[in-house]
Design a protein around this motif. Sequence first.
Motif, PDB file in Angstrom:
ATOM      1  N   ALA A   1      -1.657   3.233  -0.539  1.00  0.00           N
ATOM      2  CA  ALA A   1      -2.321   4.536  -0.522  1.00  0.00           C
ATOM      3  C   ALA A   1      -3.294   4.666  -1.681  1.00  0.00           C
ATOM      4  N   VAL A   2      -2.894   4.216  -2.860  1.00  0.00           N
ATOM      5  CA  VAL A   2      -3.768   4.285  -4.037  1.00  0.00           C
ATOM      6  C   VAL A   2      -4.985   3.389  -3.844  1.00  0.00           C
ATOM      7  N   SER A   3      -4.770   2.180  -3.318  1.00  0.00           N
ATOM      8  CA  SER A   3      -5.878   1.260  -3.072  1.00  0.00           C
ATOM      9  C   SER A   3      -6.880   1.859  -2.099  1.00  0.00           C
ATOM     10  N   PHE A   4      -6.386   2.592  -1.105  1.00  0.00           N
ATOM     11  CA  PHE A   4      -7.269   3.224  -0.128  1.00  0.00           C
ATOM     12  C   PHE A   4      -7.989   4.427  -0.732  1.00  0.00           C
ATOM     13  N   ALA A   5      -7.261   5.244  -1.499  1.00  0.00           N
ATOM     14  CA  ALA A   5      -7.786   6.534  -1.946  1.00  0.00           C
ATOM     15  C   ALA A   5      -8.690   6.452  -3.165  1.00  0.00           C
ATOM     16  N   LYS A   6      -8.424   5.529  -4.062  1.00  0.00           N
ATOM     17  CA  LYS A   6      -9.104   5.547  -5.363  1.00  0.00           C
ATOM     18  C   LYS A   6     -10.616   5.457  -5.254  1.00  0.00           C
ATOM     19  N   PRO A   7     -11.184   4.546  -4.454  1.00  0.00           N
ATOM     20  CA  PRO A   7     -12.655   4.507  -4.369  1.00  0.00           C
ATOM     21  C   PRO A   7     -13.253   5.655  -3.556  1.00  0.00           C
ATOM     22  N   LEU A   8     -12.450   6.282  -2.704  1.00  0.00           N
ATOM     23  CA  LEU A   8     -12.954   7.336  -1.838  1.00  0.00           C
ATOM     24  C   LEU A   8     -12.810   8.716  -2.449  1.00  0.00           C
ATOM     25  N   PHE A   9     -11.763   8.933  -3.221  1.00  0.00           N
ATOM     26  CA  PHE A   9     -11.468  10.248  -3.799  1.00  0.00           C
ATOM     27  C   PHE A   9     -11.155  10.099  -5.291  1.00  0.00           C
ATOM     28  N   PRO A  10     -12.137   9.713  -6.083  1.00  0.00           N
ATOM     29  CA  PRO A  10     -11.872   9.440  -7.500  1.00  0.00           C
ATOM     30  C   PRO A  10     -11.437  10.663  -8.287  1.00  0.00           C
ATOM     31  N   GLY A  11     -11.759  11.864  -7.806  1.00  0.00           N
ATOM     32  CA  GLY A  11     -11.408  13.070  -8.555  1.00  0.00           C
ATOM     33  C   GLY A  11      -9.916  13.221  -8.781  1.00  0.00           C
ATOM     34  N   PHE A  12      -9.119  12.827  -7.811  1.00  0.00           N
ATOM     35  CA  PHE A  12      -7.671  12.952  -7.957  1.00  0.00           C
ATOM     36  C   PHE A  12      -7.125  12.011  -9.029  1.00  0.00           C
ATOM     37  N   PHE A  13      -7.837  10.913  -9.246  1.00  0.00           N
ATOM     38  CA  PHE A  13      -7.348   9.936 -10.213  1.00  0.00           C
ATOM     39  C   PHE A  13      -7.914  10.217 -11.603  1.00  0.00           C
ATOM     40  N   ALA A  14      -9.082  10.883 -11.676  1.00  0.00           N
ATOM     41  CA  ALA A  14      -9.635  11.261 -12.979  1.00  0.00           C
ATOM     42  C   ALA A  14      -8.707  12.231 -13.694  1.00  0.00           C
ATOM     43  N   GLU A  15      -8.035  13.092 -12.937  1.00  0.00           N
ATOM     44  CA  GLU A  15      -7.131  14.067 -13.530  1.00  0.00           C
ATOM     45  C   GLU A  15      -5.713  13.530 -13.675  1.00  0.00           C
ATOM     46  N   GLU A  16      -5.491  12.279 -13.245  1.00  0.00           N
ATOM     47  CA  GLU A  16      -4.178  11.631 -13.353  1.00  0.00           C
ATOM     48  C   GLU A  16      -3.081  12.483 -12.702  1.00  0.00           C
ATOM     49  N   ILE A  17      -3.338  12.888 -11.468  1.00  0.00           N
ATOM     50  CA  ILE A  17      -2.368  13.684 -10.728  1.00  0.00           C
ATOM     51  C   ILE A  17      -1.279  12.760 -10.184  1.00  0.00           C
ATOM     52  N   THR A  18      -0.035  13.108 -10.424  1.00  0.00           N
ATOM     53  CA  THR A  18       1.087  12.303  -9.937  1.00  0.00           C
ATOM     54  C   THR A  18       1.329  12.621  -8.459  1.00  0.00           C
ATOM     55  N   PRO A  19       1.282  11.623  -7.590  1.00  0.00           N
ATOM     56  CA  PRO A  19       1.472  11.896  -6.165  1.00  0.00           C
ATOM     57  C   PRO A  19       2.948  12.068  -5.819  1.00  0.00           C
ATOM     58  N   HIS A  20       3.184  12.785  -4.728  1.00  0.00           N
ATOM     59  CA  HIS A  20       4.534  12.898  -4.172  1.00  0.00           C
ATOM     60  C   HIS A  20       4.665  11.877  -3.044  1.00  0.00           C
ATOM     61  N   VAL A  21       5.723  11.071  -3.078  1.00  0.00           N
ATOM     62  CA  VAL A  21       5.957  10.044  -2.056  1.00  0.00           C
ATOM     63  C   VAL A  21       7.172  10.451  -1.241  1.00  0.00           C
ATOM     64  N   SER A  22       6.984  10.614   0.062  1.00  0.00           N
ATOM     65  CA  SER A  22       8.080  11.043   0.929  1.00  0.00           C
ATOM     66  C   SER A  22       9.004   9.878   1.257  1.00  0.00           C
ATOM     67  N   SER A  23      10.172  10.211   1.777  1.00  0.00           N
ATOM     68  CA  SER A  23      11.057   9.182   2.319  1.00  0.00           C
ATOM     69  C   SER A  23      10.455   8.653   3.617  1.00  0.00           C
ATOM     70  N   VAL A  24      10.763   7.418   3.946  1.00  0.00           N
ATOM     71  CA  VAL A  24      10.244   6.823   5.172  1.00  0.00           C
ATOM     72  C   VAL A  24      10.903   7.490   6.372  1.00  0.00           C
ATOM     73  N   ASN A  25      10.119   7.774   7.412  1.00  0.00           N
ATOM     74  CA  ASN A  25      10.695   8.364   8.618  1.00  0.00           C
ATOM     75  C   ASN A  25      11.120   7.263   9.581  1.00  0.00           C
ATOM     76  N   GLU A  26      11.661   7.654  10.754  1.00  0.00           N
ATOM     77  CA  GLU A  26      12.212   6.664  11.678  1.00  0.00           C
ATOM     78  C   GLU A  26      11.139   5.862  12.394  1.00  0.00           C
ATOM     79  N   ASP A  27       9.868   6.184  12.204  1.00  0.00           N
ATOM     80  CA  ASP A  27       8.773   5.365  12.716  1.00  0.00           C
ATOM     81  C   ASP A  27       8.221   4.423  11.658  1.00  0.00           C
ATOM     82  N   GLY A  28       8.858   4.410  10.484  1.00  0.00           N
ATOM     83  CA  GLY A  28       8.404   3.528   9.415  1.00  0.00           C
ATOM     84  C   GLY A  28       7.164   4.024   8.712  1.00  0.00           C
TER      85      GLY A  28
END
Length: 637
Positions: free
Chosen positions: A137-164
Amino acid sequence: MRFSMKNFMATKFRFLFLLLLTCPQLAEAQEGKRSLQERMQEGEKIKNALWPALQSPDLMDYHLAPDFKWIVPRFGGVPLPDEQPLHAEGVFYQGQVKANLFGLIDPPSFGLSGKSNLRLIYGNKVQSDESQALKSAVSFAKPLFPGFFAEEITPHVSSVNEDGIVEVLWRTYRPDGLPDLKLSIFVRLMDLKVVTFATSKLVGEWEHKISPSEAQKTAIAYASTSKVQDVKIVEWNVSGGGGHRYYVIGLEGHNENGGERVSTSVSVDAATGTLDSSIDGWMPVHPQKSKFAFEDTLPVWTKSGLLFTSSRPIGGMPKWSNLGPQALLRTPQSQIFHVTQDFEDSPRYISGLQNSSWVAIDRGTWTYALDLETGGYKMLGHLRREGSDPAVAPDGANSVIIWDRGSENDRTQDLFADNLKNRNAWPNVRSRLVASHDQGKPVFSPDGNWLYFASVSVDKNSGQVTTSIDRLPRESVNRGKPMIIARAGDVPTNPQKLSEGKIGIIADLPGHGPIERLSVFPSGKQLLAQANNEIFLIKIGNPTGKVTPLKLPKLVDAQVGSPLSDIRDAWAGPGEDEITFSAATKDAKGLLRKRIYSCAFDGSSLKAWTPQEASAVPTFKFPQGNLDAEQLARDWA
């Protein structure tokens, strides 16, 4: 307004509907009639917004053709092609995909939506976890949405669902505590590809007298009145427009009984701070499909061993996987393997003969005749040609199936035959064997010369329902064109000697309801029928057979130290004076199991055929050729 935790967690913080509410001109544009040129122009805007994301190597490949038309239909975004389903890790794909643009704000609000479809995972090919999903997710998002990473926002990671699928969520907040920006990325663990994502921004004023922290305190106070412990807020959102605005707050904790993880959602009125009256109850985060540790059911004796269905775990599957019951085989060497594997379809009916390797498997919409020696198969039913209760001749040359026919108010379940001698997997046109009437549970004799089946008739005068066991000669099944052997009203009251062109009535079971299972013993001289959990032994005679109810005594599994209960699924064999069935036990620790047993007619010689341990079941390799159950599952998926 009612919210379920399932829907809340599935749409976690999607502001898409909120953006339409806060951008009236966009909502009107979507609902109004637009010209083709206007829809193409809007499609180009969506393409321009999403194109950098579509080029990311971390996103699944949609295989967009160079001449793909970015045209917005009347409602929604631009539909994209379904993903190709075949992968090195299994059979799965993203379908119903739409490219969406919700607002030309700063940053733009856009994303991809769709439905994850999982059919098959190849054993030991998927070992990824949430931490690796975060990296993707970080590899995908960082070049596309740099603003979220400039502010060093900690992401929330959910548990995996039954579809993986794992969701990685970044959020920012306004000074008043309301949500501001949101970036949500969904990653599947099968290949660590991003399957959907969305960015959004809460625009305009959102009037509220109750602050987010006050609403969250109200939700926690509600939780304190339940028996759930260690409650925490896992998600919260704002929603609504006009005169009704509210907070939606997701809660999670541990059930007091057994510590099971449970969750719910509540809505708090943003003007009054009151709870919505229709609150969903606490539900398991990972609900169990059964109270049993495992369930072995539907035993069938074949030349290749004991075939049955089971909820036992399949070897190589990740912990989050949630397979339904599958067809398993206990070989003559006492080894157990899985024959089917599918996340969407489970066998609901199987049949076979002790002197044949051919079996019939009904998985709902899809029905097959399968050779357990070679892995060769014929398709008996599919989406446009459904059927149930399949049976296949011992030589694999013919099959029969029950086809639900007629109008909505006058439907019957009729017996049809298929000729399976053609080379491909698709059978010939079905041939009707009996006129419209309710038939079911067909089974061939071991020599293949007879077809037995259950038939239901209703007395026109008294209204009494009678279930009979009937038979037809093999010649009737072999015919190449539809032939009516006998009409329901032509069946004689006093059965005559069986001859070509007549239905032979083997036995009547008045007042015992529909036949649930019908099987034939190895000699072919007697049948076993189960109706409403009653078991009947039927000795085949001419003109009629002798019906004997089997009353089993109290049976006890000495290994587990438990009496057998819920005895079902009776099947003939393995010996001429034995029956096989499924039954439940409860051990000293209270653990419930359902296993396969056999015993003599008088209840003696009780034997358990499936183990009491729920070890992972390996893949079956067909003895002849190089095909295994995993490759078969790929074909069927």
